[in-house]
Write an enzyme that holds these catalytic residues in place. Structure first.
Site, mmCIF file in Angstrom:
data_model
loop_
_atom_site.group_PDB
_atom_site.id
_atom_site.type_symbol
_atom_site.label_atom_id
_atom_site.label_comp_id
_atom_site.label_asym_id
_atom_site.label_seq_id
_atom_site.Cartn_x
_atom_site.Cartn_y
_atom_site.Cartn_z
ATOM 1 N N ARG A 21 0.819 -1.225 0.000
ATOM 2 C CA ARG A 21 0.000 0.000 0.000
ATOM 3 C C ARG A 21 0.846 1.267 0.000
ATOM 4 N NH1 ARG A 21 -2.043 2.094 4.517
ATOM 5 N NH2 ARG A 21 -2.195 0.093 5.585
ATOM 6 N N TYR A 54 -17.218 14.052 -15.744
ATOM 7 C CA TYR A 54 -17.749 12.715 -15.489
ATOM 8 C C TYR A 54 -18.662 12.760 -14.248
ATOM 9 C CZ TYR A 54 -17.802 7.993 -13.639
ATOM 10 O OH TYR A 54 -18.207 6.806 -13.098
ATOM 11 N N ASP A 94 -7.852 16.370 -15.614
ATOM 12 C CA ASP A 94 -8.227 14.982 -15.875
ATOM 13 C C ASP A 94 -7.988 14.732 -17.363
ATOM 14 O OD1 ASP A 94 -9.563 12.616 -16.547
ATOM 15 O OD2 ASP A 94 -11.034 12.869 -14.951
ATOM 16 N N LYS A 98 -9.535 3.173 -18.677
ATOM 17 C CA LYS A 98 -9.904 3.536 -20.047
ATOM 18 C C LYS A 98 -8.742 3.232 -20.997
ATOM 19 C CE LYS A 98 -13.367 4.534 -17.687
ATOM 20 N NZ LYS A 98 -13.425 5.605 -16.784
HETATM 21 N N1 LCS Z 1 -12.432 10.708 -15.126
HETATM 22 C C1 LCS Z 1 -13.155 10.537 -16.246
HETATM 23 C C2 LCS Z 1 -13.067 11.561 -17.328
HETATM 24 C C3 LCS Z 1 -13.968 9.418 -16.380
HETATM 25 O O1 LCS Z 1 -14.674 9.280 -17.514
HETATM 26 C C4 LCS Z 1 -14.032 8.473 -15.324
HETATM 27 C C5 LCS Z 1 -14.898 7.271 -15.407
HETATM 28 C C6 LCS Z 1 -13.267 8.703 -14.184
HETATM 29 C C7 LCS Z 1 -12.473 9.817 -14.117
HETATM 30 C C8 LCS Z 1 -13.271 7.749 -13.028
HETATM 31 O O2 LCS Z 1 -12.491 6.652 -13.321
HETATM 32 P P1 LCS Z 1 -12.709 5.188 -12.680
HETATM 33 O O3 LCS Z 1 -12.770 5.371 -11.206
HETATM 34 O O4 LCS Z 1 -13.989 4.660 -13.221
HETATM 35 O O5 LCS Z 1 -11.491 4.449 -13.105
HETATM 36 N N2 LCS Z 1 -15.796 7.293 -16.476
HETATM 37 C C9 LCS Z 1 -16.728 6.417 -16.739
HETATM 38 C C10 LCS Z 1 -17.645 6.565 -17.783
HETATM 39 O O6 LCS Z 1 -17.746 7.529 -18.545
HETATM 40 N N3 LCS Z 1 -18.409 5.494 -17.827
HETATM 41 O O7 LCS Z 1 -18.134 4.624 -16.804
HETATM 42 C C11 LCS Z 1 -17.034 5.169 -16.023
#
Ligand code: LCS
Length: 392
Positions: A56, A111, A183, A208
Site C-alpha cells: 500500500r 464525469y 483529468d 480507459k
Molecule cells: N475521469 C473521467 C473523465 C472518467 O470518464 C471516469 C470514469 C473517471 C475519471 C473515473 O475513473 P474510474 O474510477 O472509473 O477508473 N468514467 C466512466 C464513464 O464515462 N463510464 O463509466 C465510467
C-alpha cells in the site's frame, strides 16, 4: 545530453528493463510485503529512504514502479502514484491538496462520478466548490476567490467534448496562487500533455485508454516531485492503491497506446463525419469537426482529436433507446477507451447523478448518445450505426 526518445518508443521502452534474471517482460511482483535485509534497513525505509516495504505504501512494488515510470515519461512528469481507480486518484488529489475552508473551482461538464465526489463528498468536509464553464476564461477569472487553491479541468469533457484552454487557465490559476489539475482520461498523453501546457498535476482513469482493453480498474496521478510527494502520505492513508496485476496490465497496455490512440481517432473521425451527414442526427460533438465550438483551441493544445464523441439524435430519448437497442457490433456499456466500440446514454447512465436542470443547461440532453469508438475496421462500425439508425 541524449535526445529524448519519441513518444511511441517511450510507450514501448520507458520503465522497462529493471528485471532480475534477465526477464524480458517486467514480472508481476505478487507480494503484499517485502523482507528487509536488517532492522536498520527497515528503519531507514520507514523514515523516508527509497525502498519497498508494503504494497500500500508507494512505490508499492517494482511492477507499480515500472508502470509509474512509463506513464511519467509519457505525461512529461517527474513523479506519479498508482491508484485502484480514477476516482481513488481524484479523491487522493483533493484530500491531499485541499483543506476545510479552501475553494475548488471545477469544470462544470465532467464525469458524473467526479461531479458526485466534488459536489457531495468534498462539501461535507468544508471545502467550497463551484462548477464553472471553463471553456470561457472570463468565467474562470470571475469565479476565482481569495481562497481558491485548485482549478480542476476535465478536457475534453465527458460527455459533450467541451475543450478548456489548459495553458491560459493554468496561468490564471497560478497568478491567483492556485494549482491546476487536469483529468486527461479522454485525450491521454498521446494527444495532450497537460503538464507541458502549464498544468501542475494530471489525473487519469487507467480503466480507459491506459489499460486499453476494458479489463481493469485503475487510476494514476502524475506531477512534479514536490506535488506528488505531498500526495504520498494521504494516498497511503486513504488506501486506494492499485493492485499489482492491474499495474502490470497498465504497463502492458501502454506499450501499444500510440497505435491504439491513432486508430481510435481515425475511426472516430470517420464516424463523426458519417453521423454529421446523417438526416436522423441533430448534432455531433467531436473536437475534430469544424463545427465544434473549440475546434481551433483543440487543434492547438491537442495533437489529434481522440476517440470519443457524442451526438444528439432527432426524436430524443426514445430514438436514442431504439438506436442503442438495435446496435449489434457495438456494445451498450458504460466505461470507454476499450478496443471495442461502446455506446451509452449519459443522462440515464454516467451522468444520471447530475440534477436534470443542470444536465439540460450543460447540453447533456436526454437525446445525447456517447460513443467510445473502438479500433475495429471503421466500415463495420459505420455499418452497425447505419443499420441501427435505420431502425429509429
Ligand atoms: N475521469 C473521467 C473523465 C472518467 O470518464 C471516469 C470514469 C473517471 C475519471 C473515473 O475513473 P474510474 O474510477 O472509473 O477508473 N468514467 C466512466 C464513464 O464515462 N463510464 O463509466 C465510467
Amino acid at each position: 545530453m541524449e535526445r529524448e526518445k519519441s513518444f511511441g518508443t517511450r510507450c514501448v521502452h520507458a520503465g522497462e528493463g529493471h528485471n532480475p534474471f534477465g526477464a524480458h517482460a517486467t514480472p508481476i511482483y505478487q507480494t503484499s510485503t517485502f523482507v528487509f535485509e536488517s532492522a536498520e534497513q527497515a528503519a531507514a525505509i520507514f523514515s523516508g529512504q527509497p525502498g519497498y516495504r508494503y504494497i500500500r505504501s508507494p512505490p508499492n512494488t517494482p511492477t507499480h514502479a515500472a508502470f509509474v515510470e512509463k506513464i511519467c515519461s509519457l505525461e512529461g512528469g517527474k513523479a506519479g502514484l498508482a491508484f485502484s481507480s480514477g476516482m481513488a486518484a481524484e479523491t487522493a488529489l483533493f484530500l491531499s491538496l485541499l483543506e476545510s475552508g479552501d475553494h475548488l473551482l471545477s469544470t462544470n461538464i465532467i464525469y458524473g462520478g467526479t461531479y458526485g465526489l466534488i459536489s457531495s463528498l468534498l462539501t461535507k468536509f468544508g471545502i467550497e466548490v463551484s462548477f464553472v464553464d471553463t471553456t470561457d476564461q472570463g468565467q474562470v477569472k470571475a469565479n476565482m476567490r481569495e481562497n481558491t487553491r485548485m482549478v480542476f479541468l476535465e478536457t475534453p469533457a465527458n460527455p459533450t467534448m467541451a475543450v478548456s484552454d489548459i495553458g491560459e487557465i493554468g496561468r490564471i490559476a497560478r497568478e491567483a496562487g492556485a494549482i491546476t489539475a487536469v483529468d486527461n482520461t479522454f485525450a491521454t498523453p498521446y494527444f495532450q500533455q497537460p503538464l507541458r501546457l502549464g498544468a501542475d498535476v494530471v489525473v487519469e482513469s487507467c480503466t480507459k485508454y491506459i489499460g486499453g482493453h476494458g479489463d481493469l480498474l485503475g487510476g494514476v496521478a502524475v506531477g512534479s516531485n514536490e506535488l506528488i510527494q505531498s500526495m504520498k502520505r494521504p494516498a497511503l492513508l486513504a488506501g486506494g492503491t492499485m493492485g499489482t496485476h492491474e499495474a502490470w496490465l497498465c504497463l502492458r497496455g501502454l506499450k501499444t497506446l500510440h497505435l491504439r490512440m491513432a486508430r481510435h481517432a481515425e475511426n472516430a473521425m470517420q464516424l463523426a463525419l458519417f453521423l454529421e451527414s446523417h438526416p436522423k442526427v441533430q448534432k455531433v460533438n467531436y473536437p475534430g469537426l469544424a463545427c465544434h465550438p473549440q475546434h481551433l483551441l483543440a487543434g492547438r493544445q491537442m495533437s489529434g482529436w481522440g476517440g470519443m464523441l457524442s451526438f444528439e439524435i432527432k426524436g430524443g430519448v426514445e430514438a436514442g433507446r431504439r438506436l442503442m437497442n438495435n446496435l449489434r457490433l457495438c456494445s451498450l456499456a458504460v466505461s470507454l477507451g476499450s478496443v471495442d466500440t461502446l455506446v451509452e446514454h449519459p443522462s440515464s447512465m454516467t451522468h444520471a447523478v447530475m440534477p436534470r436542470e443542470t444536465r439540460e443547461r450543460l447540453g447533456i440532453s436526454d437525446g445525447l448518445v456517447r460513443v467510445s469508438v473502438g479500433i475495429e475496421d471503421a466500415e463495420d462500425v459505420l455499418a452497425d450505426f447505419e443499420r441501427g439508425l435505420e431502425m429509429v
